[in-house]
Scaffold this motif. Structure first.
Motif, short mmCIF file in Angstrom:
data_model
loop_
_atom_site.label_atom_id
_atom_site.label_comp_id
_atom_site.label_asym_id
_atom_site.label_seq_id
_atom_site.Cartn_x
_atom_site.Cartn_y
_atom_site.Cartn_z
N SER A 30 47.26 44.32 41.84
CA SER A 30 45.81 44.17 41.70
C SER A 30 45.30 42.88 42.33
CB SER A 30 45.41 44.23 40.23
OG SER A 30 45.97 43.17 39.49
N PHE A 31 46.18 42.00 42.70
CA PHE A 31 45.79 40.73 43.31
C PHE A 31 46.05 40.65 44.81
CE2 PHE A 31 47.11 39.89 38.91
CZ PHE A 31 45.93 39.38 38.40
N THR A 32 46.57 41.72 45.40
CA THR A 32 47.09 41.62 46.75
C THR A 32 46.24 42.30 47.81
OG1 THR A 32 48.51 43.56 46.45
CG2 THR A 32 49.47 41.42 45.94
N ARG A 33 46.30 41.72 49.00
CA ARG A 33 45.80 42.34 50.21
C ARG A 33 46.77 43.44 50.62
NH1 ARG A 33 47.99 40.29 54.86
NH2 ARG A 33 48.39 38.37 53.64
N MET A 34 46.25 44.59 51.01
CA MET A 34 47.06 45.73 51.40
C MET A 34 46.79 46.10 52.85
SD MET A 34 48.67 46.42 48.57
CE MET A 34 49.36 48.03 48.93
N GLY A 35 47.82 46.63 53.50
CA GLY A 35 47.67 47.03 54.88
C GLY A 35 48.37 48.33 55.19
N TRP A 36 47.90 48.99 56.23
CA TRP A 36 48.58 50.14 56.82
C TRP A 36 49.08 49.75 58.20
CZ3 TRP A 36 50.06 54.52 54.54
CH2 TRP A 36 49.41 54.93 53.37
N PHE A 37 50.36 49.97 58.43
CA PHE A 37 50.99 49.75 59.72
C PHE A 37 51.44 51.09 60.28
CE2 PHE A 37 51.29 45.67 57.74
CZ PHE A 37 51.41 44.72 58.75
#
Length: 130
Positions: A30-37
């Motif tokens: 809930s505290f994190t930046r998320m990404g799609w690679f």
């Protein structure tokens, strides 16, 4: 520790749409930046979309801008990638990844691209035929 599981990939024709899902768990989610690679055959892994913890800040690679949309629902511990107008060059293994920070205050491309993503899912295959 953050654990990530992707789903939603498949084989489609050019012009079709897919929605990828990333189910996340762990106290940091809930505290994190998320990404799609994504990683296509013979090419380096590429960050194509990212989203801050709040959902208020996003990044898109030029190759997918206007066609893909990243979103998240923290209450459901899920990150999404809506993929429209798919092209054969979108064929790749798509990975969900999580960072150490929120990304809530990122404002430059360098911040999105250079910041590390230490947590990874197993990947889901997307294949787009001509």
């Amino acid at each position: 520790q953050v654990q990530l599981v992707e789903s939603g990939g498949g084989l489609v024709q050019a012009g079709a749409s897919l929605r990828l899902f990333c189910a996340a768990s762990g106290r940091r989610f809930s505290f994190t930046r998320m990404g799609w690679f994504r990683q296509a055959p013979g090419k380096e892994r590429e960050l194509i979309a990212a989203i801050s913890w709040s959902g208020g800040s996003t990044y898109y690679a030029d190759s997918v801008k206007g066609r893909f949309t990243i979103s998240r629902d923290n209450a459901k511990n899920t990150v999404y990638l809506q993929m429209n107008s798919l092209k054969p060059e979108d064929t790749a293994v798509y990975y969900c990844a999580a960072s150490y920070d929120s990304g809530n205050y990122y404002s430059s491309r360098d911040e999105w691209v250079q910041s590390p993503y230490p947590y990874w899912g197993q990947g889901t295959q997307v294949t787009v035929s001509s």
